[in-house]
Motif scaffolding. Structure first.
Motif, PDB file in Angstrom:
ATOM      1  N   LEU A   1      -0.146 -15.572 -13.945  1.00 43.17           N
ATOM      2  CA  LEU A   1      -0.633 -14.254 -14.335  1.00 43.17           C
ATOM      3  C   LEU A   1       0.030 -13.234 -13.423  1.00 43.17           C
ATOM      4  CD1 LEU A   1      -4.467 -14.985 -14.609  1.00 43.17           C
ATOM      5  CD2 LEU A   1      -2.814 -14.895 -16.470  1.00 43.17           C
ATOM      6  N   THR A   2       0.296 -12.050 -13.939  1.00 39.23           N
ATOM      7  CA  THR A   2       0.841 -10.982 -13.102  1.00 39.23           C
ATOM      8  C   THR A   2       0.163  -9.660 -13.425  1.00 39.23           C
ATOM      9  OG1 THR A   2       2.633 -10.439 -14.640  1.00 39.23           O
ATOM     10  CG2 THR A   2       3.127 -12.059 -12.904  1.00 39.23           C
ATOM     11  N   THR A   3       0.204  -8.785 -12.459  1.00 43.04           N
ATOM     12  CA  THR A   3      -0.259  -7.415 -12.622  1.00 43.04           C
ATOM     13  C   THR A   3       0.450  -6.587 -11.554  1.00 43.04           C
ATOM     14  OG1 THR A   3      -2.214  -6.002 -12.918  1.00 43.04           O
ATOM     15  CG2 THR A   3      -2.296  -7.606 -11.103  1.00 43.04           C
ATOM     16  N   THR A   4       0.126  -5.320 -11.481  1.00 40.97           N
ATOM     17  CA  THR A   4       0.639  -4.471 -10.402  1.00 40.97           C
ATOM     18  C   THR A   4      -0.535  -3.700  -9.804  1.00 40.97           C
ATOM     19  OG1 THR A   4       1.118  -2.633 -11.911  1.00 40.97           O
ATOM     20  CG2 THR A   4       2.929  -4.174 -11.422  1.00 40.97           C
ATOM     21  N   VAL A   5      -0.376  -3.347  -8.538  1.00 50.35           N
ATOM     22  CA  VAL A   5      -1.351  -2.491  -7.856  1.00 50.35           C
ATOM     23  C   VAL A   5      -0.588  -1.349  -7.205  1.00 50.35           C
ATOM     24  CG1 VAL A   5      -2.965  -4.392  -7.442  1.00 50.35           C
ATOM     25  CG2 VAL A   5      -1.322  -3.766  -5.667  1.00 50.35           C
ATOM     26  N   ARG A   6      -1.262  -0.261  -6.977  1.00 48.56           N
ATOM     27  CA  ARG A   6      -0.653   0.912  -6.347  1.00 48.56           C
ATOM     28  C   ARG A   6      -0.569   0.699  -4.839  1.00 48.56           C
ATOM     29  NH1 ARG A   6       2.578   4.789  -7.990  1.00 48.56           N
ATOM     30  NH2 ARG A   6       2.193   6.777  -6.987  1.00 48.56           N
ATOM     31  N   LYS A   7       0.603   0.938  -4.256  1.00 51.09           N
ATOM     32  CA  LYS A   7       0.761   0.800  -2.812  1.00 51.09           C
ATOM     33  C   LYS A   7      -0.223   1.730  -2.106  1.00 51.09           C
ATOM     34  CE  LYS A   7       4.044   1.339   0.945  1.00 51.09           C
ATOM     35  NZ  LYS A   7       3.370   2.451   1.600  1.00 51.09           N
ATOM     36  N   ASP A   8      -1.020   1.152  -1.199  1.00 48.13           N
ATOM     37  CA  ASP A   8      -2.040   1.878  -0.431  1.00 48.13           C
ATOM     38  C   ASP A   8      -3.035   2.626  -1.317  1.00 48.13           C
ATOM     39  OD1 ASP A   8      -1.037   1.048   2.049  1.00 48.13           O
ATOM     40  OD2 ASP A   8       0.375   2.734   2.133  1.00 48.13           O
TER      41      ASP A   8
ATOM     42  N   TRP B   1      -6.108   2.485  -4.676  1.00 48.77           N
ATOM     43  CA  TRP B   1      -7.512   2.114  -4.849  1.00 48.77           C
ATOM     44  C   TRP B   1      -7.757   1.228  -6.070  1.00 48.77           C
ATOM     45  CZ3 TRP B   1     -11.121   2.742  -1.290  1.00 48.77           C
ATOM     46  CH2 TRP B   1     -10.872   3.656  -0.253  1.00 48.77           C
ATOM     47  N   ASN B   2      -6.705   0.697  -6.683  1.00 53.08           N
ATOM     48  CA  ASN B   2      -6.902  -0.004  -7.953  1.00 53.08           C
ATOM     49  C   ASN B   2      -6.807  -1.527  -7.881  1.00 53.08           C
ATOM     50  OD1 ASN B   2      -4.129  -0.221  -7.568  1.00 53.08           O
ATOM     51  ND2 ASN B   2      -3.600   0.404  -9.647  1.00 53.08           N
ATOM     52  N   ALA B   3      -6.705  -2.112  -6.711  1.00 51.18           N
ATOM     53  CA  ALA B   3      -6.506  -3.568  -6.612  1.00 51.18           C
ATOM     54  C   ALA B   3      -7.636  -4.348  -7.269  1.00 51.18           C
ATOM     55  CB  ALA B   3      -6.331  -4.000  -5.154  1.00 51.18           C
TER      56      ALA B   3
ATOM     57  N   GLY C   1       4.346   3.921  -5.156  1.00 57.70           N
ATOM     58  CA  GLY C   1       4.779   3.062  -6.249  1.00 57.70           C
ATOM     59  C   GLY C   1       3.861   1.869  -6.444  1.00 57.70           C
ATOM     60  N   ASN C   2       4.246   1.060  -7.395  1.00 56.97           N
ATOM     61  CA  ASN C   2       3.473  -0.125  -7.728  1.00 56.97           C
ATOM     62  C   ASN C   2       4.046  -1.361  -7.052  1.00 56.97           C
ATOM     63  OD1 ASN C   2       1.530   1.095  -9.383  1.00 56.97           O
ATOM     64  ND2 ASN C   2       2.948   1.109 -11.114  1.00 56.97           N
TER      65      ASN C   2
ATOM     66  N   GLY D   1      -0.036  -3.118   0.822  1.00 53.00           N
ATOM     67  CA  GLY D   1      -0.401  -2.362   2.014  1.00 53.00           C
ATOM     68  C   GLY D   1      -1.904  -2.441   2.226  1.00 53.00           C
ATOM     69  N   PHE D   2      -2.584  -1.312   2.035  1.00 55.42           N
ATOM     70  CA  PHE D   2      -4.035  -1.270   2.244  1.00 55.42           C
ATOM     71  C   PHE D   2      -4.792  -0.915   0.974  1.00 55.42           C
ATOM     72  CE2 PHE D   2      -2.782  -0.833   6.759  1.00 55.42           C
ATOM     73  CZ  PHE D   2      -3.524  -1.898   7.244  1.00 55.42           C
ATOM     74  N   ASN D   3      -4.405  -1.517  -0.152  1.00 50.52           N
ATOM     75  CA  ASN D   3      -5.170  -1.411  -1.387  1.00 50.52           C
ATOM     76  C   ASN D   3      -6.199  -2.545  -1.304  1.00 50.52           C
ATOM     77  OD1 ASN D   3      -6.079  -1.202  -4.061  1.00 50.52           O
ATOM     78  ND2 ASN D   3      -4.052  -0.642  -4.814  1.00 50.52           N
TER      79      ASN D   3
END
Length: 188
Positions: free
Chosen positions: A41-48, A50-52, A22-23, A81-83
């Motif tokens: 500002l806000t955004t989302t990244v994928r848990k673990d 590659w898009n951070a 998830g995000n 996590g590890f993004n």
């Protein structure tokens, strides 16, 4: 001497479930010095995922605040996590100086071991190594990109107004936690 109103964005991720996918919400608090909150500002990244780096770049480069910013402060180099954030690329494409801060010295051996459970562990490790040497500065452990130690110390002195955590990072942490759970967390 650093100007009192120097503009900085502190970026931190919100809480997330350790299992599953998830995000993950990421918040950026824009500050003048360590006392005036100018924006969010806000955004989302994928848990673990590659898009951070891409998501942070989009958030920053599309922001009305970008022309005013001088520094980026990151709460660690991994979100969700590890993004892992490519700190060199973030510095290069925003032309902003970066200060990565964490409370405790990372156990790099444990991190490297944990990466083995994810896709492309060696690539993730390369990004961690490329972020630079971890140095103790003012009760924090920091990595610097585009600035020297003296400048980092001045920035921390200016922005650590309510605790040993820089106010832009403290606010980003509280905001991200509040948006995800409905109330801000304990640690800040």
């Amino acid at each position: 001497m650093m100007k009192q109103g120097v503009r900085t964005i502190g970026i931190d991720d919100g809480p997330f479930a350790r299992s599953g996918r998830g995000n993950v919400l990421v918040a950026g608090a824009v500050y003048r010095g360590g006392s005036i909150f100018d924006g969010l500002l806000t955004t989302t990244v994928r848990k673990d995922g590659w898009n951070a780096t891409d998501r942070l770049l989009s958030m920053l480069l599309e922001s009305k605040f970008l022309p005013q910013l001088h520094y980026i402060m990151l709460d660690g180099i991994a979100f969700g996590g590890f993004n892992i954030i490519d700190v060199d690329r973030l510095h290069r494409e925003t032309d902003l100086k970066i200060l990565v801060c964490v409370r405790r010295k990372p156990n790099l051996q444990a991190v490297r071991s944990a990466l083995q459970h994810l896709s492309r562990p060696e690539k993730r490790w390369q990004l961690i190594e490329a972020a630079g040497k971890i140095r103790p500065i003012a009760n924090l452990y920091c990595q610097l990109k585009g600035m020297e130690m003296d400048e980092a110390k001045q920035l921390l002195k200016l922005t650590c107004t309510r605790s040993h955590i820089p106010e832009p990072l403290r606010a980003a942490h509280l905001i991200a936690g509040g948006l995800v759970t409905g109330q801000s967390g304990r640690r800040a």
